[in-house]
Structures are given as C-alpha cells and as structure tokens.
Design a protein around this motif. Structure first.
Motif, PDB file in Angstrom:
ATOM      1  N   ILE A  61       0.853  -1.197   0.000  1.00 12.97           N
ATOM      2  CA  ILE A  61       0.000   0.000   0.000  1.00 12.97           C
ATOM      3  C   ILE A  61       0.883   1.239   0.000  1.00 12.97           C
ATOM      4  N   GLY A  62       1.901   1.222   0.897  1.00 12.23           N
ATOM      5  CA  GLY A  62       2.802   2.370   0.989  1.00 12.23           C
ATOM      6  C   GLY A  62       3.475   2.660  -0.344  1.00 12.23           C
ATOM      7  N   ILE A  63       3.943   1.613  -1.010  1.00 15.46           N
ATOM      8  CA  ILE A  63       4.634   1.804  -2.288  1.00 15.46           C
ATOM      9  C   ILE A  63       3.674   2.331  -3.351  1.00 15.46           C
ATOM     10  N   LEU A  64       2.444   1.783  -3.382  1.00 16.72           N
ATOM     11  CA  LEU A  64       1.458   2.271  -4.360  1.00 16.72           C
ATOM     12  C   LEU A  64       1.145   3.746  -4.118  1.00 16.72           C
ATOM     13  N   LEU A  65       0.968   4.114  -2.844  1.00 17.34           N
ATOM     14  CA  LEU A  65       0.688   5.518  -2.527  1.00 17.34           C
ATOM     15  C   LEU A  65       1.851   6.407  -2.954  1.00 17.34           C
ATOM     16  N   LEU A  66       3.079   5.910  -2.713  1.00 13.45           N
ATOM     17  CA  LEU A  66       4.255   6.683  -3.129  1.00 13.45           C
ATOM     18  C   LEU A  66       4.272   6.882  -4.637  1.00 13.45           C
ATOM     19  N   ILE A  67       3.990   5.801  -5.385  1.00 15.12           N
ATOM     20  CA  ILE A  67       4.018   5.899  -6.851  1.00 15.12           C
ATOM     21  C   ILE A  67       3.022   6.954  -7.323  1.00 15.12           C
ATOM     22  N   VAL A  68       1.787   6.877  -6.804  1.00 13.76           N
ATOM     23  CA  VAL A  68       0.739   7.769  -7.305  1.00 13.76           C
ATOM     24  C   VAL A  68       0.908   9.187  -6.766  1.00 13.76           C
ATOM     25  N   PHE A  69       0.999   9.327  -5.440  1.00 13.20           N
ATOM     26  CA  PHE A  69       0.894  10.667  -4.855  1.00 13.20           C
ATOM     27  C   PHE A  69       2.228  11.389  -4.698  1.00 13.20           C
ATOM     28  N   SER A  70       3.327  10.658  -4.656  1.00  7.05           N
ATOM     29  CA  SER A  70       4.606  11.351  -4.534  1.00  7.05           C
ATOM     30  C   SER A  70       5.311  11.464  -5.877  1.00  7.05           C
ATOM     31  N   PHE A  71       5.436  10.316  -6.585  1.00  8.83           N
ATOM     32  CA  PHE A  71       6.226  10.344  -7.816  1.00  8.83           C
ATOM     33  C   PHE A  71       5.426  10.874  -9.001  1.00  8.83           C
ATOM     34  N   GLN A  72       4.144  10.482  -9.128  1.00  7.18           N
ATOM     35  CA  GLN A  72       3.370  10.949 -10.281  1.00  7.18           C
ATOM     36  C   GLN A  72       2.773  12.333 -10.035  1.00  7.18           C
ATOM     37  N   LEU A  73       2.071  12.504  -8.911  1.00  6.44           N
ATOM     38  CA  LEU A  73       1.373  13.765  -8.679  1.00  6.44           C
ATOM     39  C   LEU A  73       2.222  14.778  -7.905  1.00  6.44           C
ATOM     40  N   GLY A  74       3.187  14.284  -7.136  1.00  4.51           N
ATOM     41  CA  GLY A  74       4.046  15.194  -6.388  1.00  4.51           C
ATOM     42  C   GLY A  74       3.359  15.919  -5.248  1.00  4.51           C
ATOM     43  N   TRP A  75       2.265  15.344  -4.718  1.00  2.98           N
ATOM     44  CA  TRP A  75       1.524  16.012  -3.649  1.00  2.98           C
ATOM     45  C   TRP A  75       2.188  15.882  -2.288  1.00  2.98           C
ATOM     46  N   PHE A  76       2.843  14.733  -2.050  1.00  2.46           N
ATOM     47  CA  PHE A  76       3.391  14.479  -0.717  1.00  2.46           C
ATOM     48  C   PHE A  76       4.867  14.124  -0.823  1.00  2.46           C
ATOM     49  N   PRO A  77       5.643  14.452   0.220  1.00  2.00           N
ATOM     50  CA  PRO A  77       7.065  14.116   0.190  1.00  2.00           C
ATOM     51  C   PRO A  77       7.282  12.597   0.193  1.00  2.00           C
ATOM     52  N   VAL A  78       8.414  12.163  -0.368  1.00  3.83           N
ATOM     53  CA  VAL A  78       8.700  10.735  -0.478  1.00  3.83           C
ATOM     54  C   VAL A  78       9.061  10.136   0.876  1.00  3.83           C
ATOM     55  N   PHE A  79       9.774  10.897   1.689  1.00  2.00           N
ATOM     56  CA  PHE A  79      10.099  10.375   3.022  1.00  2.00           C
ATOM     57  C   PHE A  79      10.294  11.544   3.986  1.00  2.00           C
ATOM     58  N   GLY A  80      10.550  11.190   5.245  1.00  2.00           N
ATOM     59  CA  GLY A  80      10.856  12.230   6.220  1.00  2.00           C
ATOM     60  C   GLY A  80       9.788  12.350   7.284  1.00  2.00           C
ATOM     61  N   ASN A  81      10.073  13.220   8.244  1.00  2.00           N
ATOM     62  CA  ASN A  81       9.209  13.383   9.405  1.00  2.00           C
ATOM     63  C   ASN A  81       8.669  14.794   9.520  1.00  2.00           C
ATOM     64  N   GLU A  82       8.851  15.600   8.481  1.00  2.15           N
ATOM     65  CA  GLU A  82       8.547  17.004   8.701  1.00  2.15           C
ATOM     66  C   GLU A  82       7.134  17.381   8.325  1.00  2.15           C
ATOM     67  N   GLY A  83       6.417  17.865   9.322  1.00  2.00           N
ATOM     68  CA  GLY A  83       5.108  18.446   9.070  1.00  2.00           C
ATOM     69  C   GLY A  83       4.019  17.432   8.819  1.00  2.00           C
ATOM     70  N   LEU A  84       2.824  17.959   8.713  1.00  4.78           N
ATOM     71  CA  LEU A  84       1.635  17.141   8.562  1.00  4.78           C
ATOM     72  C   LEU A  84       1.629  16.423   7.209  1.00  4.78           C
ATOM     73  N   ARG A  85       2.188  17.092   6.194  1.00  4.87           N
ATOM     74  CA  ARG A  85       2.139  16.509   4.855  1.00  4.87           C
ATOM     75  C   ARG A  85       2.908  15.199   4.766  1.00  4.87           C
TER      76      ARG A  85
END
Lengths: 292, 312
Positions: free
Chosen positions: B152-176
């Motif tokens: 699930i995590g990898i699918l979310l990363l593919i769609v929302f981080s790598f394709q759409l760029g909405w959320f950071p790929v990793f890290g602890n900073e902020g709500l996003r």
C-alpha cells in the motif's frame, strides 16, 4: 498477537444469495477462481519453466528498467531481469514459507492445547498462562526477535513465523477441544465406560483438529504476508533469490523511474492471500455449519 | 461498582506482572542464545582484546556471575522498568525508546483515527444490505485484510509522490509527511474494524429500539449512526489490545517504507546490528503497552456498560 484474518475468521457471515447459474457450479465462482489461481501458483512452484524460459537471476544490463511490453509482460528491474519471470520463480518461496510455517505452528500449537486440556487443571493453567504471555507480543515483533537471534534466511523465517503464531493456534485448539469435551457424544462415551485416553484419541483429537485445519488455511494467507514483510525488511533469502517482498524493497529505489517495479510483486502477494482467504472462509462455512 | 473495579485492577496487575516476567525470561534467553560472546558484543571489537580487559568488562556488566544469578538479576531489573543498555551505543534502552516514541505515537494515533473513519463509513454504508452495497463491503474488507501494508505504501508513493508530487517521499517534517504513512498503517487496522463494526451494526439493527426509531419515522442513515453505531462500538473496543499490537508491529514496516524516524527504526537498526538488549527492550515495551491498553479497556468497559457493575 495481531492476526486480523484469524480473528475475523471466527465470526463470519458470508452472502447466502446466489444466482441460478452460480448454483449449478459445485463451488461459488469466487472460490473457483481462487482455486484456479492457487493451482497455477502451485504449477509455477513445481515447474516454473511451463510459464517462462528466462532465468530469474541472470542480469541483462542493456535491458534495465524496461516498461511492460509483449516481451516483458511486467517490465524489467534495474538489473534487466524480467519481473514476470522473477514472480513465477518467487511463487515457490511464498508458498513454501506459508505452508511449512503454518504446519509447524499448528502441530506445536495443537500439541500444547491438547496437553493443556487432557493434562488436568494444573497443566492447563500453566500452559495457558504461558500462551497468554506470548499473545501479548505482536506477531511481526516476535518473528523479528527470532530473526535478530538466529539471523535471516528462508529457514529462519519459517521458524520465526511458526514460533510467533503458535500461541494463536494453541488458544484456538484449546477452546475447540473444550467444546468437544463438553459435547453430548463425549458424555455418551464416558457413560458407556470408554476409557479416558481412548475418548481423547478417538473423539476429542479428530473433532478438534478438523476445524483447526480450516482456520489454518486462512492462517497460511496471513503468514505469506508476514513472510513477505520480513523479506521486505531485508531478512529473507539473500539476493539474487526471487522473492516477492524483497523484489518490492529493491524496486523501491527505482519507483521514480518505473512504477512497474513496485506494482506487480505486491499484486501477486495480495492475489495469493485473497485466494487463500476466500478458499479458507468457504471451507469454514462448509464444515462449520451455515451459521457460525 | 467499586468492588468490581478493584477486582479488575487486581487481576490485571497480576496479569501484567506475569507478562513482564514472561517477557523478561524470553529476553534473557534471547540474549544468551545469540551466537557470539556478549562481552565482545559489548565492546564492539572482535578478537582484539586481552583476557584481563575481557574480565573487567564481564564484571562490570555482571556477565561473570552464574547464569541463574544473572537471570534473577535481569528479571528484577525488568520489573523495575530498567530495560538495560544497548550493546552498541551503551545508551539505556528506555532512553532510546522514549526519545523516538513521539513520531511513532503520532503516526499510530493518526492511523487509528483514519482506520475508525474508514471502518465507520464502510460499516454504516454496507451493514445489513444486499446486492452491490453488500458486495462493496465484502470486497473492501477482504482486500484491506489481505493487502500487505508495505505494498500500500509503495502504491501511494508511486501515485501521490512520484506521479502527482503532492506528498514528500520520506521524512518526518510536518503534517504533509504524515498523510501517506498514516493511510498505509490505517488499512490493516480498518480491515479488522470493518469486520467487527459490520457484525456489531447488523446485530444492533435487529434490536427493538431500532425498530422503534424506524417506526417514529427516523431516517435510515440517522438510525444507523445514532442508534446502531453506539452498540457496534463496544465489541470494537474489546479489540483495543489487538489493534494496538497491529499499530506497533505495522509501524516497523511503515517507518521502513517511508524512511521515518521512530521506534520501528530503532528496532530495525538493532536487529541489523545484533543489538539484542534493544530488540528485547522494544518487545518488552510493546508487551507492557498491550497490558496497559487492555487494562484501560477493561475499566472503561465497566464504566460504559452498567450491566457489568452488578456485583457477582
């Protein structure tokens, strides 16, 4: 102990409604599909060359990260290995770990439970207290502890997950065995003067173990996920062995370059677990009466 | 009521001590079953040590005592919440855990809320229905229960981080940076909750008070939320310990997928470094928390459900 599948399996309602066409089949269509999928996986385990003539481990660097195509159904990974081929060869790993680990856990768990039930109040108290203590640890943490001590690798993952799931099966068999012991047919046997040990061997054991096998089927699915998780975390069979969880963790660095490396191995884990679960729940409904 | 509460507390306290002693025993065996000389592990350098120096280290950590003495010393130590020190860094394990606790709790809490929201929606929408609504409920539950969280995590990363760029790929900073990990961790917990809430809601909807509400002309959705859900919640609360365990175990995987800081990371690094006291410490912590959560649930149960207050 976290095992949603097993907990869920104890209180299930499945749809009673079936279309006319579906009723003509010996099994519901979802179950039929699951069985077909599992048979194909078993075939991939026994004879992977039926599905592919490529090698799962030889690198072809000029073919690095090719998208899915007619030549590479699921694309290739960073080292140019065909992902479809690696998934086919990876079936063995998942099925082996799932089946062996569950089998070991069921045998040991059932042994503990039957000792507890047949061994009198004192044995029951001590053994079940011990089981309760083990149940306080989440499955994956318990398995990780074993891996931390013994190291990673396929055999150790089988042992680790077996140890981590023994308490669940011990609890399940115990409650089943107690139920059987209170049943009318055991009472009848007692009244007829059948010796205690004979009742245990002839009646309590077979009647407790049947339902356990059904629950264990569903447990195989959970164990496959947990095993894939351990491999994903880097404690499975070492590179370059094809393993679905490890394929995902290797692919994670290349997600920006190719989505396919992160999609297909996970899809197969999920489909396998769904197939096993559908089959297990159907068996459960079939053998434990309509309304559980 | 007072008496019942006291009984529960006493039973739970005994249970907690049993779990801790059991866990300590397990931990002790773990430390001594690990291949290799613990003294060398403590010092962190293999082979390059004089016998004299080795004895000094052994004496300092009590490793020269007979095993039985070491065992009781260890169990006593654990019962006073002293989890020992890391083989690698020498830091107290309890300090290592408490320093990294906040990000994991943040993640677990967010996931728990999300899981309840998802489960509420699915249960209210699909309980006691037929046809496609029922099918949606079953398929959602089966998929959520079967899908591995790291995928699930990898699918979310593919769609929302790598394709759409909405959320950071990793890290602890902020709500996003919390959104995708929380969703990932929420799915398996939601699967369990959907099962229980659906069943509970179906039972509740058969009750006379629901019929009464319907006769008064209340809207179906209102009946389900206002009358049904309250009853369905009780059985879900009993699973608190299991859910908590799922969150802790799951956070190890989620923190690894998203490269987040937290307890899971401490544990993984410890396993890689064969730092058994830390591994055992995290496990003890999880078991202790499990007992505490179950105790709170037991007490809450008596407070919520008046039927349990009747003295036996």
């Amino acid at each position: 102990m976290t095992n949603p599948q097993l907990i869920a399996a104890q209180g299930l309602k499945t749809p009673e409604y079936q279309s006319k066409a579906a009723r003509r089949l010996p099994v519901p269509p979802t179950v039929a599909l699951s069985i077909i999928f599992l048979v194909l996986l078993a075939a991939a385990t026994l004879r992977p060359t039926l599905f592919t003539d490529r090698s799962p481990i030889s690198n072809q660097l000029d073919q690095s990260l090719q998208p899915p195509s007619a030549e590479h159904f699921f694309g290739t990974d960073r080292l140019g290995r065909d992902i479809f081929t690696r998934i086919i060869y990876g079936a063995e790993q998942s099925l082996t770990v799932g089946l062996f680990s569950t089998a070991i856990a069921v045998v040991i768990g059932a042994g503990i439970a039957l000792l507890a039930v047949l061994g009198g109040r004192y044995a029951d108290e001590v053994l079940m207290r011990f089981v309760d203590v083990l149940l306080a640890f989440p499955t994956i943490l318990m398995a990780l502890l074993v891996v931390a001590i013994a190291g990673g690798g396929t055999t150790n993952i089988i042992i680790a997950l077996a140890i981590a799931t023994v308490p669940t099966y011990a609890r399940l068999v115990r409650s089943k065995a107690l139920e059987v012991r209170r049943s009318a047919y055991v009472e009848a046997a007692t009244v007829l003067g059948v010796p205690r040990w004979k009742i245990a061997v002839q009646t309590v054991v077979p009647n407790s173990i049947g339902p356990l096998l059904v629950i264990a089927t569903i447990g195989v699915g959970t164990t496959i996920v947990d095993a894939a998780a351990l491999s994903f975390l880097g404690f499975g069979a070492p590179e370059p062995a094809p393993e679905w969880g490890a394929m995902l963790s290797q692919g994670q660095n290349d997600l920006a370059l190719g989505w396919w490396v992160g999609v297909f191995p996970g899809l197969f884990i999920t489909l396998t677990v769904i197939a096993v679960t559908v089959l297990g729940r159907w068996l459960q409904k079939k053998f434990e009466g309509r309304d559980s | 009521m007072q008496r019942t509460l006291l009984q529960i507390l006493r039973r739970r306290l005994i249970g907690a001590v049993a779990v801790l002693i059991g866990a300590a025993t397990l931990g002790f065996f773990a430390i001594h079953l690990t291949p290799g000389d613990p003294v060398l592990l403590l010092v962190g350098q293999e082979g390059a040590m004089s016998d004299e120096a080795r004895e000094q280290v052994a004496a300092r950590y009590g490793l020269d005592q007979p095993l039985v003495v070491q065992f009781f010393a260890y169990v006593l130590q654990v019962l006073t919440f002293n989890l020992g020190s890391s083989f690698r860094s020498g830091l107290p394990v309890s300090q290592m855990i408490s320093e990294r606790l906040a990000p994991t709790l943040e993640l677990a809490f967010a996931a728990l809320i999300l899981a309840f929201l998802i489960a509420f929606l699915v249960a209210v929408f699909t309980a006691n229905t037929r046809g496609w609504r029922k099918a949606i409920g079953s398929i959602t539950e089966l998929t959520a229960a079967s899908v591995p969280s790291f995928w699930i995590g990898i699918l979310l990363l593919i769609v929302f981080s790598f394709q759409l760029g909405w959320f950071p790929v990793f890290g602890n900073e902020g709500l996003r940076s919390l959104v995708l990990p929380a969703v990932t961790l929420a799915v398996p917990v939601a699967a369990l909750l959907i099962q229980v809430l659906r069943k509970g809601l179906e039972d509740a909807l058969d009750q006379p008070f629901v019929l009464a509400a319907r006769t008064r002309g209340a809207h179906e959705t209102y009946v389900r939320i206002a009358h049904g859900l309250r009853h369905a919640l009780l059985p879900a609360i009993t699973l608190g310990g299991t859910i908590f365990g799922g969150l802790i175990g799951g956070s190890v995987i989620v923190e690894s997928v998203f490269n987040r800081d937290g307890i899971g990371r401490v544990l993984l690094l410890a396993i890689e470094g064969r730092d058994i006291p830390v591994v055992v410490g995290v496990l003890l912590f999880a078991a202790l928390a499990f007992v505490v959560v179950n105790t709170i649930i037991d007490i809450a149960y008596v407070l919520i459900d008046p039927r349990l207050r009747v003295p036996a």
